[in-house]
Design an enzyme around this catalytic site. Structure first.
Site, short mmCIF file in Angstrom:
data_model
loop_
_atom_site.label_atom_id
_atom_site.label_comp_id
_atom_site.label_asym_id
_atom_site.label_seq_id
_atom_site.Cartn_x
_atom_site.Cartn_y
_atom_site.Cartn_z
CB CYS A 104 -0.93 -0.02 1.21
SG CYS A 104 -1.96 1.46 1.29
CB CYS A 151 -0.70 2.53 3.97
SG CYS A 151 -2.13 1.86 3.16
CG ASP A 152 3.10 1.17 4.42
OD1 ASP A 152 2.62 1.63 5.46
OD2 ASP A 152 2.90 0.01 4.03
#
Ligand code: NAP
Length: 303
Positions: A134, A137-138
């Site tokens: 992701c 997300c990261d």
């Protein structure tokens, strides 16, 4: 405790939320069961630019709007995991991990799909320590670091472009020299400073506590090259979720549920919508279309 509804929807991605909107508006009592949060995969998209009506909207915002609309129409969100189902009878039963049993005469499976893994042993070892599925997300954790993104589809290119905001170097590694991504995305890729490495796969990931390097193997020449990287983002497509439920429903050899153009499966009263359905095009707009059709057909079935 048993709770009765007209229609149960499993999964609150765009297909499930759309099914919820349509079924509720048709006067049905509807429960949408979601194991995480509404929106599904689209929540990892920084920007959605091809959903009609919104020239640009974040995946999270689009999901929240869909969820608000479904709830406003009367759909009930149930945040829990489905542990088992019995869908063959007239009354479909869905057990969730709280122990509650939800029942309905029609069910729409919208469980979606999950990130596919590259399938090397070192991949699992570094999940959360450099391997990510992701980018949204990261990606921000890789400020001034070196990152590779694996894949040749729209997701991989979108992820790579997003990570350039943070990383000092982004390399896109794809196993072929032809891309699945659309021309629009490829134009953005070639206009960026992303290094593109084709005909290569990640053979091994190395590091102590975190990723330090990877071996890239050229699939045509067999040449192996060690490259220093801090992060590996995997964007190589999805595999269907929920393969452990609704076992009576026919699936293809990859686990995608087979349905006709009315989203009807081989089991009466069981409909399917979204990425979990066997089909060629998986987009938000096709997911919501599936959801609307499945819902209308479920309502007709009940009437
Ligand atoms: P995809 O289009 O199926 O692409 C998957 C890529 O991963 C392919 O290039 C494939 O290579 C590669 N791959 C598969 N298994 C691999 C493995 N084991 N090792 C290395 N590479 C592997 O998947 P996606 O990019 O996630 O997109 C899914 C759908 O969502 C598509 O329809 C896409 O257009 C859509 N999408 C749309 C947008 C947007 O419009 N904004 C954004 C993201 C996704 P091969 O080509 O060699 O098979």
């Amino acid at each position: 405790m048993e709770k009765k509804y007209d229609i149960i929807i499993i999964g609150a991605g765009p297909s499930g939320l759309t099914a919820g909107i349509y079924a509720s508006r048709a006067g049905m009592s509807v429960a949408i069961i979601e194991m995480r949060f509404a929106g599904g995969q689209i929540t990892s998209a920084e920007n959605v630019e091809n959903y009609p009506g919104f020239s640009e909207i974040s995946g999270v915002d689009l999901s929240m709007k869909m969820q608000e609309q479904a709830e406003k129409c009367g759909a009930v969100m149930v945040y829990d995991t489905v542990t088992s189902t019995d869908v063959t009878g007239k009354e479909k039963l869905v057990t969730i991990s709280s122990g509650d049993v939800l029942s309905a005469r029609a069910i729409i499976i919208c469980a979606g799909a999950n990130a596919r893994k590259i399938g090397i042993s070192s991949e699992d070892k570094f999940i959360g320590r450099g391997v990510s599925y992701c980018a949204l997300c990261d990606g921000a954790f890789y400020k001034d670091k070196k990152v590779i993104v694996i894949g040749g589809g729209n997701t991989a290119i979108g992820d790579a472009l997003y990570i350039t905001k943070f990383a000092s170097k982004v390399t896109l590694v794809h196993r072929r020299d032809q891309f699945r991504a659309t021309k629009t995305e490829l134009d953005k890729l070639y206009a960026s400073n992303i290094e593109v490495v084709t005909d290569n796969v990640v053979k091994e990931i190395f590091g102590d506590k975190k990723i330090e390097s990877v071996d890239l193997e050229n699939v045509k020449t067999g040449e192996v090259k060690r490259v220093d990287v801090d992060g590996v983002f995997v964007a190589i497509g999805q595999i269907p979720q929920g393969t452990e439920i609704a076992l009576e429903v026919e699936r293809n050899n990859l686990g995608y549920i087979i349905a006709d153009e009315h989203m009807q499966t081989n089991v009466d009263g069981v409909f399917v919508a979204g990425d979990i359905r066997e089909k060629k095009v998986r987009q938000v707009v096709t997911a919501v279309s599936d959801g609307a059709i499945a819902s209308e057909m479920a309502v007709l079935y009940l009437q």
